[in-house]
Design a protein around this motif. Structure first.
Motif, PDB file in Angstrom:
ATOM      1  N   ASN A   1      50.069  36.914  46.614  1.00  7.23           N
ATOM      2  CA  ASN A   1      50.140  38.302  47.081  1.00  7.23           C
ATOM      3  C   ASN A   1      50.506  38.390  48.553  1.00  7.23           C
ATOM      4  O   ASN A   1      51.457  39.076  48.941  1.00  7.23           O
ATOM      5  CB  ASN A   1      48.788  38.996  46.851  1.00  7.23           C
ATOM      6  N   ASP A   2      49.730  37.699  49.388  1.00 12.79           N
ATOM      7  CA  ASP A   2      49.822  37.886  50.839  1.00 12.79           C
ATOM      8  C   ASP A   2      50.920  37.064  51.493  1.00 12.79           C
ATOM      9  O   ASP A   2      51.575  37.528  52.432  1.00 12.79           O
ATOM     10  CB  ASP A   2      48.473  37.539  51.490  1.00 12.79           C
ATOM     11  N   VAL A   3      51.122  35.840  51.015  1.00  9.54           N
ATOM     12  CA  VAL A   3      52.093  34.955  51.659  1.00  9.54           C
ATOM     13  C   VAL A   3      53.471  35.064  51.003  1.00  9.54           C
ATOM     14  O   VAL A   3      54.491  35.151  51.689  1.00  9.54           O
ATOM     15  CB  VAL A   3      51.594  33.489  51.625  1.00  9.54           C
ATOM     16  N   GLN A   4      53.493  35.091  49.690  1.00 15.15           N
ATOM     17  CA  GLN A   4      54.774  35.087  48.978  1.00 15.15           C
ATOM     18  C   GLN A   4      55.257  36.489  48.597  1.00 15.15           C
ATOM     19  O   GLN A   4      56.353  36.635  48.063  1.00 15.15           O
ATOM     20  CB  GLN A   4      54.638  34.232  47.706  1.00 15.15           C
ATOM     21  N   ASN A   5      54.410  37.488  48.819  1.00 14.96           N
ATOM     22  CA  ASN A   5      54.761  38.875  48.507  1.00 14.96           C
ATOM     23  C   ASN A   5      55.126  39.044  47.024  1.00 14.96           C
ATOM     24  O   ASN A   5      56.074  39.743  46.665  1.00 14.96           O
ATOM     25  CB  ASN A   5      55.924  39.345  49.390  1.00 14.96           C
ATOM     26  N   ILE A   6      54.330  38.378  46.185  1.00 13.66           N
ATOM     27  CA  ILE A   6      54.500  38.489  44.736  1.00 13.66           C
ATOM     28  C   ILE A   6      53.300  39.257  44.192  1.00 13.66           C
ATOM     29  O   ILE A   6      52.149  38.897  44.455  1.00 13.66           O
ATOM     30  CB  ILE A   6      54.582  37.096  44.071  1.00 13.66           C
ATOM     31  N   LYS A   7      53.562  40.302  43.465  1.00 13.72           N
ATOM     32  CA  LYS A   7      52.470  41.142  42.946  1.00 13.72           C
ATOM     33  C   LYS A   7      51.662  40.360  41.902  1.00 13.72           C
ATOM     34  O   LYS A   7      52.150  40.078  40.816  1.00 13.72           O
ATOM     35  CB  LYS A   7      53.034  42.429  42.348  1.00 13.72           C
ATOM     36  N   THR A   8      50.423  40.039  42.276  1.00 16.65           N
ATOM     37  CA  THR A   8      49.593  39.145  41.456  1.00 16.65           C
ATOM     38  C   THR A   8      48.178  39.681  41.325  1.00 16.65           C
ATOM     39  O   THR A   8      47.639  40.283  42.250  1.00 16.65           O
ATOM     40  CB  THR A   8      49.537  37.736  42.088  1.00 16.65           C
ATOM     41  N   SER A   9      47.576  39.450  40.169  1.00 21.47           N
ATOM     42  CA  SER A   9      46.160  39.740  39.979  1.00 21.47           C
ATOM     43  C   SER A   9      45.529  38.559  39.259  1.00 21.47           C
ATOM     44  O   SER A   9      46.224  37.670  38.763  1.00 21.47           O
ATOM     45  CB  SER A   9      45.969  41.023  39.164  1.00 21.47           C
ATOM     46  N   TYR A  10      44.193  38.545  39.208  1.00 14.86           N
ATOM     47  CA  TYR A  10      43.487  37.470  38.508  1.00 14.86           C
ATOM     48  C   TYR A  10      42.447  38.075  37.580  1.00 14.86           C
ATOM     49  O   TYR A  10      41.971  39.196  37.782  1.00 14.86           O
ATOM     50  CB  TYR A  10      42.819  36.505  39.499  1.00 14.86           C
ATOM     51  N   ILE A  11      42.100  37.340  36.554  1.00 16.56           N
ATOM     52  CA  ILE A  11      40.983  37.717  35.682  1.00 16.56           C
ATOM     53  C   ILE A  11      40.162  36.468  35.371  1.00 16.56           C
ATOM     54  O   ILE A  11      40.715  35.379  35.201  1.00 16.56           O
ATOM     55  CB  ILE A  11      41.442  38.377  34.354  1.00 16.56           C
ATOM     56  N   HIS A  12      38.868  36.635  35.358  1.00 14.18           N
ATOM     57  CA  HIS A  12      37.946  35.596  34.880  1.00 14.18           C
ATOM     58  C   HIS A  12      36.656  36.282  34.463  1.00 14.18           C
ATOM     59  O   HIS A  12      36.581  37.513  34.416  1.00 14.18           O
ATOM     60  CB  HIS A  12      37.724  34.485  35.915  1.00 14.18           C
ATOM     61  N   SER A  13      35.618  35.516  34.179  1.00 18.14           N
ATOM     62  CA  SER A  13      34.402  36.077  33.584  1.00 18.14           C
ATOM     63  C   SER A  13      33.682  37.062  34.481  1.00 18.14           C
ATOM     64  O   SER A  13      32.886  37.875  34.009  1.00 18.14           O
ATOM     65  CB  SER A  13      33.439  34.950  33.193  1.00 18.14           C
ATOM     66  N   ASP A  14      33.922  37.010  35.794  1.00 14.70           N
ATOM     67  CA  ASP A  14      33.264  37.947  36.705  1.00 14.70           C
ATOM     68  C   ASP A  14      33.955  39.307  36.756  1.00 14.70           C
ATOM     69  O   ASP A  14      33.434  40.251  37.353  1.00 14.70           O
ATOM     70  CB  ASP A  14      33.198  37.361  38.129  1.00 14.70           C
ATOM     71  N   VAL A  15      35.122  39.394  36.161  1.00 14.34           N
ATOM     72  CA  VAL A  15      35.851  40.662  36.122  1.00 14.34           C
ATOM     73  C   VAL A  15      35.416  41.422  34.872  1.00 14.34           C
ATOM     74  O   VAL A  15      35.402  40.870  33.771  1.00 14.34           O
ATOM     75  CB  VAL A  15      37.380  40.434  36.099  1.00 14.34           C
ATOM     76  N   ALA A  16      35.020  42.672  35.047  1.00 10.38           N
ATOM     77  CA  ALA A  16      34.521  43.479  33.924  1.00 10.38           C
ATOM     78  C   ALA A  16      35.548  43.519  32.800  1.00 10.38           C
ATOM     79  O   ALA A  16      36.764  43.555  33.038  1.00 10.38           O
ATOM     80  CB  ALA A  16      34.200  44.895  34.395  1.00 10.38           C
ATOM     81  N   THR A  17      35.043  43.520  31.570  1.00 12.44           N
ATOM     82  CA  THR A  17      35.917  43.501  30.395  1.00 12.44           C
ATOM     83  C   THR A  17      36.941  44.628  30.422  1.00 12.44           C
ATOM     84  O   THR A  17      38.128  44.431  30.146  1.00 12.44           O
ATOM     85  CB  THR A  17      35.068  43.616  29.117  1.00 12.44           C
ATOM     86  N   LEU A  18      36.483  45.827  30.779  1.00 15.65           N
ATOM     87  CA  LEU A  18      37.401  46.969  30.794  1.00 15.65           C
ATOM     88  C   LEU A  18      38.441  46.831  31.896  1.00 15.65           C
ATOM     89  O   LEU A  18      39.581  47.262  31.748  1.00 15.65           O
ATOM     90  CB  LEU A  18      36.605  48.264  30.966  1.00 15.65           C
TER      91      LEU A  18
END
Length: 676
Positions: free
Chosen positions: A466-483
C-alpha cells in the motif's frame, strides 16, 4: 421409478456422467464407503443430486458449518422442488453452555437464544422422516449427532385425525397437550392451538399453514389447511397426521419413572460426596436436583432438562443417545461434504463436550447422567452409517482408507476452465518479483491473492504494498471480523483492492473469479498451512479464472509441493485433452459482486464452485441464506440484545478485537431490523 424428481436445465457434462454412473453402481453393489474426488468448480453438488435421484433413498447430507449447509439446502431444494428437502442445524442464535471454572470458582449459567425459524425447520425434518416418506433429503451440520428424543416416543405422540371419525373434542385437546402443544385462544402461534365452539385451529410447530378441524357433535366434519394470516382455505384432507411440537416429547408415565430414577441417583451422589467429606458439594447437588425435580413435576420441564435425558429415554449409563440418524430407515445414504474438514469435526465433538461436563459433575453441579446428554462418539456414528459418500477436492487419509480405493474422480469442469499453472521461484528478491507480477495483473484488471505464514507478515506485506508500492491492498485473517472479510472480498472483486493478503485463505470459502494469480510465500515450510491438502486448496483459488496461475516461493521443493504440482499438472493435461476432443473453449466465469446470482446471463453459480452455462435470457437466481432473511422483528431484537451483552463483556475483559467483532455484528443486525 424413482420417487425423486430432479429438476434442472442442465445435463451432466464433462466427467460427471461417468462419476454418477460409478457412484450409483457402487451403491447398488453394496460398497459401504466411496470417495468423490472432485476439483473445485467441477459441479460435485450436481453430481450428488443425480446420484440421490438414481439411488432413490432417503439421504442425509452433512456439512461442517451452517453457511455451507444453507447453500447446499437451497441448491437441493432447487434440484428437488417436488420432494422433501429439509434443513437441520443448531437452532441457537446465541449459545453459552453451562460451565464451571475451578481455578476462579466461577459458575457460568447456560444462556441461549433460540431461532424459531430454524426450530421449525428442524421439526419439519423430523416430521418428514416420521411420515415414512422415501423422498427425503436432510441437509445437516454436526447437529445430527447430538442427542434428542427417542423415535419410538415421538411416533407414539403422533395424532392421526380422519374425516368422519367419531371422537370427543376434549380428548383431541388432551392429546395435543400431551404432544406439547399449548392452548392459546388469543394469539395463535406455531406450537399452539385455539378452540372456538366446534372448531379447533392448530398451528403445527413444523408447518407454515394452520390446520383447522371442524366438529359436528362428536364427529370430525372437515379437515382443512388454512392461511395463518387470512385463514382462507388452502387444501382439504380426509386424513391428517399431527406431529409433536417438540423433539423431546414424553408421557406422564415416563416422566414419573424418570423422576424416580433421578431421585435414586441423587441419593447415591449425595452419599458419594459425604463419604469424601465434602459437604458443600453434597448440599449443592441435593438442592439443585431437588429443585429440578420439583419443576419437572409441576411444569413438565426445567432449565437444563437435557442433562436428565437418559432417564426419560430409558437408557443406561454410557448408552448411545438417540439422534437424527435414528429417524432414518436402515438403508439411508450418507453424504459428507468437504469430508477432509467435516470428519475431523465429527471426531472431536464428543471429547470437547465431555471435558466441559467433567467439572460440572465433579463439583456437584450436575449428576453423572449429564455425561449421557452428548453427541455420538465417532465409532457410534460409524456404526449407524449404512452407505456413505465422502466428497472433497482433497480427501484425507481416513476417507481414502475407508473407501479401500473406491475413489471416483471428477476432474473436468463444465465451464472448460483448467487447473492453474504452478511455478516455483526462489525467495531471493521475492518482494520485487511479487510486485512485478501484481502490476502485470493490474494492467489486465485482474486480482491477486497472497498467502503468508503469519498474521504479522500478512499485515506488514499489505502495508508495504500500500504505502511503498502504491498498490491497493488489504489483508484478512482470524482477527478480522467475519462480516468485514465479506466486505473486503467484495471490494477486491469490485476493484477497490488489487491484492488480498491472508494467512489461511483456503479456509475462508473464497469464490473470486477475478483472481488470476495466487502467490504462496514460504511454500516450503511444511506444516498445517503448507501441507499437500492446504497447498492444493489454496491453488484451487486460481481455478476460476481463464488466466489462472500459482507461484510458490521457496528455495526447496518439499514432498507436499511436488505432490501438489504433479497432481495439478496431470489434471490440467486431462482437462486440455478433453476440451480439445470436444471443441470446448474455456470461458471466464462472471458472477455478481456481493453474492451469487446471474450476471447478464453469462453463468450461474450453483454452489461453492459448481458453475454451469445458462442461456442469456434465463431468470434463474442464486438462493439466499434461508435463516437470516426469515428472522422476525422479535428474533432480531433478541439477537441484538445478546450481541450487545457480549460486546460489553468482551470490552470489560479488554478483549477489544472481539468486542469490535460483536459491535460489527450488532450493527448488521440493527440494519436488518431497520429494513423490516
Amino acid at each position: 421409478m424413482s420417487s425423486f424428481n430432479i429438476t434442472s436445465k442442465y445435463k451432466p457434462t464433462g466427467d460427471q456422467p461417468e462419476a454418477i454412473e460409478a457412484l450409483v453402481k457402487g451403491l447398488e453393489d453394496g460398497v459401504r464407503s466411496q470417495v468423490l474426488l472432485g476439483v473445485t468448480g467441477s459441479g460435485k453438488t450436481f453430481t450428488i443430486a443425480n446420484v440421490i435421484a438414481q439411488a432413490d433413498r432417503p439421504t442425509l447430507i452433512l456439512s461442517h458449518n451452517k453457511t455451507l449447509a444453507a447453500q447446499l439446502y437451497e441448491e437441493m431444494k432447487g434440484f428437488f422442488p417436488d420432494n422433501a428437502v429439509e434443513y437441520y442445524v443448531s437452532y441457537y442464535d446465541y449459545y453459552q453452555p453451562e460451565a464451571y471454572v475451578p481455578s476462579t470458582d466461577t459458575y457460568i449459567e447456560k444462556d441461549l437464544a433460540i431461532n424459531e425459524e430454524i426450530d421449525r425447520l428442524r421439526l419439519s425434518a423430523v416430521s418428514a422422516l416420521l411420515s415414512g416418506r422415501r423422498d427425503v433429503i436432510v441437509v445437516s451440520s454436526v447437529s445430527c449427532i447430538y442427542g434428542m428424543g427417542a423415535p419410538m416416543t415421538m411416533e407414539q405422540s403422533i395424532i392421526t385425525v380422519k374425516q368422519g371419525e367419531r371422537t370427543d373434542r376434549n380428548q383431541l385437546l388432551r392429546k395435543l397437550v400431551d404432544s406439547l402443544y399449548i392452548r392459546n385462544d388469543i394469539d395463535l402461534q406455531r406450537g399452539t392451538f385455539r378452540v372456538k365452539g366446534d372448531t379447533v385451529d392448530i398451528y403445527p410447530a413444523y408447518s407454515e399453514t394452520v390446520l383447522r378441524i371442524e366438529f359436528w357433535d362428536d364427529e370430525i366434519d372437515s379437515i382443512t389447511e388454512v392461511d395463518p394470516i387470512t385463514f382462507t382455505k388452502i387444501d382439504s384432507f380426509e386424513e391428517y397426521r399431527i406431529y409433536p411440537a417438540n423433539l423431546f416429547v414424553t408421557s406422564k408415565e415416563t416422566q414419573a419413572d424418570a423422576i424416580r430414577r433421578i431421585q435414586d441417583d441423587l441419593v447415591k451422589q449425595v452419599l458419594y460426596f459425604e463419604e469424601l467429606g465434602d459437604k458443600l458439594k453434597a448440599q449443592r447437588i441435593k438442592e439443585r436436583v431437588e429443585y429440578d425435580m420439583e419443576m419437572i413435576k409441576e411444569l413438565g420441564h426445567c432449565s437444563g432438562i437435557e442433562n436428565y435425558s437418559r432417564y426419560f429415554d430409558g437408557r443406561e449409563a454410557g448408552e448411545k443417545p438417540y439422534c437424527l440418524m435414528d429417524f432414518f430407515p436402515k438403508d439411508f445414504l450418507m453424504v459428507i461434504d468437504e469430508s477432509h474438514v467435516s470428519v475431523p469435526q465429527l471426531n472431536a465433538m464428543y471429547g470437547g463436550d465431555r471435558s466441559r461436563k467433567q467439572n460440572l459433575v465433579e463439583y456437584g453441579f450436575r449428576l453423572p447422567a449429564a455425561f449421557d446428554n452428548r453427541p455420538l462418539k465417532f465409532d457410534e456414528f460409524q456404526s449407524m452409517v449404512n452407505q456413505i459418500i465422502y466428497v472433497s477436492a482433497t480427501p484425507a487419509d481416513y476417507e481414502l482408507q475407508e473407501a479401500e480405493g473406491v475413489v471416483v474422480e471428477q476432474i473436468i469442469r463444465p465451464t472448460g476452465l483448467l487447473d492453474p499453472e504452478i511455478e516455483v521461484r526462489p525467495t531471493e528478491n521475492q518482494i520485487d518479483d511479487i510486485v512485478s507480477e501484481i502490476r502485470m495483473r493490474m494492467e489486465c484488471n485482474e486480482r491477486v491473492l497472497i498467502t503468508t505464514i503469519t498474521k504479522r507478515m500478512a499485515e506488514e506485506l499489505s502495508e508495504h504494498l500500500n504505502d511503498v508500492q502504491n498498490i491497493k491492498t488489504s489483508y484478512i485473517h482470524s482477527d478480522v471480523a467475519t462480516l468485514d472479510r465479506v466486505k473486503i472480498m467484495n471490494d477486491l472483486r469490485a476493484g477497490k483492492y488489487d491484492v488480498l493478503v491472508g494467512v489461511n485463505l483456503l479456509r475462508e470459502g473464497l469464490d473470486l473469479p477475478e483472481v488470476s494469480l495466487v502467490i504462496i510465500i514460504d511454500a516450503g515450510h511444511e506444516g498445517f498451512l503448507r501441507n499437500y491438502r492446504s497447498l492444493t486448496q489454496t491453488a484451487g483459488r486460481a481455478a476460476r479464472n481463464v488466466n489462472g496461475k500459482v507461484i510458490m516461493y521457496s528455495d526447496v521443493i518439499t514432498k507436499s509441493m511436488q505432490k501438489t504440482i504433479d497432481e495439478t499438472r496431470d489434471r490440467r493435461i486431462r482437462q486440455i485433452q478433453y476440451n480439445e476432443a470436444h471443441g470446448i473453449t474455456p470461458k471466464q466465469i462472471v458472477k455478481n459482486i456481493g453474492g451469487g446470482g446471474l450476471v447478464q446471463g453469462e453463468t450461474l453459480q450453483t454452489g461453492r464452485g459448481s458453475y454451469m452455462y445458462v442461456e442469456p435470457d434465463s431468470n434463474a437466481v442464486f438462493a439466499a441464506d434461508p435463516i437470516i432473511d426469515r428472522m422476525t422483528k422479535e428474533q432480531l431484537q433478541k439477537s441484538i440484545a445478546h450481541t450487545e451483552k457480549l460486546m460489553k463483556k468482551a470490552a470489560a475483559d479488554m478483549e477489544y478485537i472481539q468486542a469490535a467483532q460483536y459491535r460489527d455484528e450488532m450493527i448488521r443486525l440493527q440494519k436488518k431490523l431497520e429494513e423490516l
